[in-house]
Design a protein around this motif. Sequence first.
Motif, PDB file in Angstrom:
ATOM      1  N   ILE A 123       0.841  -1.204   0.000  1.00  0.00           N
ATOM      2  CA  ILE A 123       0.000   0.000   0.000  1.00  0.00           C
ATOM      3  C   ILE A 123       0.876   1.255   0.000  1.00  0.00           C
ATOM      4  N   ALA A 124       1.900   1.266   0.862  1.00  0.00           N
ATOM      5  CA  ALA A 124       2.807   2.414   0.917  1.00  0.00           C
ATOM      6  C   ALA A 124       3.550   2.588  -0.401  1.00  0.00           C
ATOM      7  N   GLY A 125       3.856   1.483  -1.067  1.00  0.00           N
ATOM      8  CA  GLY A 125       4.545   1.551  -2.356  1.00  0.00           C
ATOM      9  C   GLY A 125       3.721   2.266  -3.409  1.00  0.00           C
ATOM     10  N   PHE A 126       2.401   2.038  -3.408  1.00  0.00           N
ATOM     11  CA  PHE A 126       1.532   2.739  -4.352  1.00  0.00           C
ATOM     12  C   PHE A 126       1.557   4.243  -4.097  1.00  0.00           C
ATOM     13  N   VAL A 127       1.584   4.632  -2.809  1.00  0.00           N
ATOM     14  CA  VAL A 127       1.601   6.059  -2.466  1.00  0.00           C
ATOM     15  C   VAL A 127       2.949   6.682  -2.826  1.00  0.00           C
ATOM     16  N   ASN A 128       4.020   5.947  -2.613  1.00  0.00           N
ATOM     17  CA  ASN A 128       5.362   6.484  -2.879  1.00  0.00           C
ATOM     18  C   ASN A 128       5.710   6.507  -4.365  1.00  0.00           C
ATOM     19  N   ALA A 129       5.012   5.691  -5.154  1.00  0.00           N
ATOM     20  CA  ALA A 129       5.328   5.606  -6.586  1.00  0.00           C
ATOM     21  C   ALA A 129       5.000   6.914  -7.295  1.00  0.00           C
ATOM     22  N   LYS A 130       5.843   7.288  -8.252  1.00  0.00           N
ATOM     23  CA  LYS A 130       5.639   8.537  -8.979  1.00  0.00           C
ATOM     24  C   LYS A 130       4.574   8.399 -10.063  1.00  0.00           C
ATOM     25  N   ILE A 188      -6.124   4.304  -7.533  1.00  0.00           N
ATOM     26  CA  ILE A 188      -5.422   3.425  -6.589  1.00  0.00           C
ATOM     27  C   ILE A 188      -4.761   4.264  -5.500  1.00  0.00           C
ATOM     28  N   GLN A 189      -4.096   5.345  -5.887  1.00  0.00           N
ATOM     29  CA  GLN A 189      -3.432   6.199  -4.895  1.00  0.00           C
ATOM     30  C   GLN A 189      -4.430   6.791  -3.914  1.00  0.00           C
ATOM     31  N   GLN A 190      -5.599   7.169  -4.420  1.00  0.00           N
ATOM     32  CA  GLN A 190      -6.606   7.778  -3.555  1.00  0.00           C
ATOM     33  C   GLN A 190      -7.064   6.829  -2.456  1.00  0.00           C
ATOM     34  N   VAL A 191      -7.412   5.588  -2.828  1.00  0.00           N
ATOM     35  CA  VAL A 191      -7.881   4.636  -1.825  1.00  0.00           C
ATOM     36  C   VAL A 191      -6.737   4.180  -0.924  1.00  0.00           C
ATOM     37  N   CYS A 192      -5.500   4.137  -1.453  1.00  0.00           N
ATOM     38  CA  CYS A 192      -4.350   3.766  -0.619  1.00  0.00           C
ATOM     39  C   CYS A 192      -4.084   4.825   0.449  1.00  0.00           C
ATOM     40  N   LEU A 193      -4.207   6.078   0.077  1.00  0.00           N
ATOM     41  CA  LEU A 193      -4.058   7.154   1.058  1.00  0.00           C
ATOM     42  C   LEU A 193      -5.116   7.034   2.145  1.00  0.00           C
ATOM     43  N   ASP A 194      -6.331   6.680   1.732  1.00  0.00           N
ATOM     44  CA  ASP A 194      -7.428   6.505   2.685  1.00  0.00           C
ATOM     45  C   ASP A 194      -7.139   5.354   3.645  1.00  0.00           C
ATOM     46  N   ILE A 199       6.346   5.488   4.545  1.00  0.00           N
ATOM     47  CA  ILE A 199       5.965   6.640   3.722  1.00  0.00           C
ATOM     48  C   ILE A 199       7.071   7.691   3.740  1.00  0.00           C
ATOM     49  N   THR A 200       7.432   8.185   2.571  1.00  0.00           N
ATOM     50  CA  THR A 200       8.413   9.271   2.493  1.00  0.00           C
ATOM     51  C   THR A 200       7.669  10.598   2.462  1.00  0.00           C
ATOM     52  N   MET A 201       8.089  11.532   3.317  1.00  0.00           N
ATOM     53  CA  MET A 201       7.402  12.808   3.433  1.00  0.00           C
ATOM     54  C   MET A 201       7.445  13.593   2.123  1.00  0.00           C
ATOM     55  N   GLU A 202       8.544  13.437   1.362  1.00  0.00           N
ATOM     56  CA  GLU A 202       8.663  14.170   0.100  1.00  0.00           C
ATOM     57  C   GLU A 202       7.565  13.753  -0.879  1.00  0.00           C
ATOM     58  N   ARG A 203       7.286  12.439  -0.966  1.00  0.00           N
ATOM     59  CA  ARG A 203       6.246  11.977  -1.885  1.00  0.00           C
ATOM     60  C   ARG A 203       4.864  12.389  -1.401  1.00  0.00           C
ATOM     61  N   LEU A 204       4.666  12.377  -0.098  1.00  0.00           N
ATOM     62  CA  LEU A 204       3.376  12.780   0.449  1.00  0.00           C
ATOM     63  C   LEU A 204       3.105  14.251   0.142  1.00  0.00           C
ATOM     64  N   ILE A 205       4.134  15.078   0.287  1.00  0.00           N
ATOM     65  CA  ILE A 205       3.983  16.500  -0.024  1.00  0.00           C
ATOM     66  C   ILE A 205       3.791  16.692  -1.525  1.00  0.00           C
ATOM     67  N   HIS A 256       2.097  14.884  -3.443  1.00  0.00           N
ATOM     68  CA  HIS A 256       0.679  14.656  -3.748  1.00  0.00           C
ATOM     69  C   HIS A 256      -0.151  15.911  -3.521  1.00  0.00           C
ATOM     70  N   LEU A 257       0.348  16.818  -2.696  1.00  0.00           N
ATOM     71  CA  LEU A 257      -0.388  18.060  -2.452  1.00  0.00           C
ATOM     72  C   LEU A 257      -0.244  19.045  -3.608  1.00  0.00           C
ATOM     73  N   GLN A 258       0.678  18.765  -4.512  1.00  0.00           N
ATOM     74  CA  GLN A 258       0.945  19.685  -5.613  1.00  0.00           C
ATOM     75  C   GLN A 258       0.264  19.269  -6.905  1.00  0.00           C
ATOM     76  N   VAL A 259      -0.502  18.184  -6.881  1.00  0.00           N
ATOM     77  CA  VAL A 259      -1.188  17.723  -8.085  1.00  0.00           C
ATOM     78  C   VAL A 259      -2.488  18.511  -8.260  1.00  0.00           C
ATOM     79  N   THR A 260      -3.080  18.409  -9.430  1.00  0.00           N
ATOM     80  CA  THR A 260      -4.321  19.136  -9.699  1.00  0.00           C
ATOM     81  C   THR A 260      -5.560  18.363  -9.248  1.00  0.00           C
TER      82      THR A 260
END
Length: 699
Positions: free
Chosen positions: A156-163, A169-175, A195-201, A203-207
Amino acid sequence: ACVTKCCFVVSLQKKPLSAVIKEVCDGWNLPGSENYALQYADGVQMYITESVSRQQSTQKRLSQVSGRCAEDLFKGIQSSDAGVRCDSLKELASVSTDVTFAQEFISRDGHLLLVKIVEDSNDNVIMTHTLTGFMELMDHGIVSWENLSSVFIKKIAGFVNAKSTDASIQQVCLDILESMVLSSHSLFLQVKQEITMERLIAHLQVTNQQIQTKAMALLMALLQTAGDSDRKVPLLLFKPFMHFLFSTLNIIHSSGSVQDEMAHYLYVLQSVTLNLQEPRMRTPLDCCSQEQRDILHGLRQAAFETESENSLSHERRRSLCAKEFRKLGFSNNSNPGQDLSRTPPGLLALDTMYYFATRYPDAYSRFVLENSSREDKHECPFARSSIQLTLILCEILRIGEPPSETGSDYHPIFFSQDRLMEELFCVCIQLLNKTWKEMRATQEDFDKVMQVVREQITRTLSSKPTSLELFKNKVNALNYSEILKLRQTERLHQEETLAPPVLELKERLKPELLELIRQQRLNRLCQGTMFRKISSRRRQDKLWYCRLSPNHKMLHYGDVEEDTENPPIETLQEKIPVADIKGLLTGKDCPHMKENKGKQNKEVLDLAFSITYDVEEYSLNFIAPSRTDFCLWTDGLSVLLGREMSSESMRSELEILLSMEIKLRLLDLENVPIPDNAPVVPKPPSNFNFCYDFSQTEQ
C-alpha cells in the motif's frame, strides 16, 4: 442471482416487504421468494428493509440473503476466469457498503482473501476494485486493522510512494493508510517508516483535488498521532510548501470556497503547528538559567547604549541595570525575571520580545527610547505590554488548545509566514504603542488599552487577510477613533426603547413575529441540510442529507455525495413519520455522545442533537455543520413537536424583528418624547345633552 435489483415507485406502500418481494418473484417466475431481497440499483446499493418497527423480523431474512450473496462473491473472486474474478471484485466494491453483507463476507475471512490479492496482484483494474472493497469492509469497524501483514502495508505504501500510479489506486491507498495511522500506534510507526514525506507532499501539488485532500488527511493523521518531538521534523519539512499549497488550492486568489474536508485539514495543520509554541508558553523563566538571563540583558543592552559595564563597581552596575530595566517597562526592575514567571505566556513572551529586538532593531530602539524619555506619565511600558500582548495572541490563535474534530476556521495569513506568532507580535507591539498615544493613556489605563488592541487584532483577523503586509495595513487603519465608531454603531443596533408603552407594544407584536419565525424554521427544514458522519475512530468523509416533506408529515434522509446540492426528496430513501417522533435530545444527552463519552470536546457537544421515535428505542443522530444550523433544526423540530423554540438564534432574530417593527411604527414619533405612563382619560360626563342637534333647522 442472489439479489434482484429493482427500481419501482409506489405511491402509498402499505404492504409488508415480504409481500412485495413475493409479487416481484411471481412476476419473474422465480420460486422461493424467501431467498430474495430488494436492493437499490442506483446510488448507495443498500438493501431495502422494513420500517423500523419491523426491522428485527427482517434482519434474519437479510442475513440469509446476504450470506448467499457473500458466498457467491467469495467464490467469484477466486475464480480462474479473469473476467469473472474482475466482475466479482467490482460488484464487491459496490455492495460492501452494506453492513449486513460486510458481516457475512468477513465471517468467511473474505477480507483476508482481499489482502492476499493485493499482495500478489499487479493488475491495476483488479487492484482498484480490491482496494475499494477492502476499504469499505474495514470502514464498518467489524475487524481490527492491527492484523494486517507487513507485506500488505509495504504494498500500500509503495503505491503512495510511486511517482506514476493510477490516481484511483493512490486515492484509496491514502485513505487506507490514514485509517491505519489512526487505529493504533504500532501501525502508525510502520506507516511512518514506509511513507516518504517528500512523496506525500508531492501529492499536495497535483491538480486532482481528491488526491490533495486524501494526502492532507494522511499528513494530519501522522502529525496528530506523532509525539511532540517527532512532530517538529515533518512540520519543518512541510513549511516551504505551505504557500505553494495555498496557491495550488486557489485559497488566496480565487473567489470560490475551499471544500469542507480540506478546510478542516488546513485548520488542523495550523493548530498543530502553532501548538509547538505551547511548551515555551507553559514554562516560566528560570532565574538560574544563564542563557535566559543573557537574553534579558541582551534586551537591555540593545535598547540603551551604555559605557562598558566591566569598569563599573558592582553596586553601580546593579543600580544601572535596575534603572534600565525600569525604563524597559519591567515591574520588578531589580529582578525582571519575576515578570516572566507567570504562565502563560511564560518564556514565549521573552522569545517574542527578543525576536522583535533582533529582527527589527530600529523599531525596537525607537519604541523603548520614545517611552523611556517621557516625563508626563504617558509612557507605554514595553515589557509589561509585550507580556500581555503575547498572552492575547496566544488566546486569539488558540495556542495550547487541541484541534477540534469539526473545526475549519483557519487564518490564510498562517500560510504566508514561517513564524506567524513572532511576526504578528512585531506588528501588534507597534500598533499598541500607536493606540496608546491615540488614547493618551497612562499606567491606570493599561487594561483599557489592551482591550482595544485585542479588538483591533480580532476584527482584522476576522477579515481573513492573506499576507502580513495586508494585515499590517488593515490593523493600522483600524485606529482608536474607528473602534469607537464601530462600538457606537453596534451599541445603537442593540439599544431598545424601554418606555412602558413601547414594551407593551412589543408584547402585542411578539405572537405574530414568533409565528413568522416558526414558518421560517419549517421552511428551512423543508429545504434540508447536509450533515457529516463523524465516528470516534476517524473523521469520516461521508455525508447524508435530511429534509422535511412539504406537508410537514415526514422526515426524509439518506446518504449523498459531497458535490450533491439540494437532492430531490425522492432520492432520500429513508423516512420517519413526524407523528412517531417522541423527543428531541441535545448535547451530552444524545445517544451518539453517550457512546463516545469523554472523547468529544465541547464544540462537538454544542452541535449534537438527536430525535427519538417509535417507543424511544430508536434515534436519528445529528451533528450540525454550524451553530446556526443547530439552532434552525432544534427550533424546527420543537415546532413540529408542539414545543416552544428556545435557541439563542431565535431570541436574537425575535429581538431584531421587534426592533425593526418598533422603529417602523414609531417613525411618526421621531423626536417626540414618549411618556412613561399613558395620559389620564377623564370619566365620561353624566349626560350628552351638550351635543349639537343637526336635525333641527335653523330659523
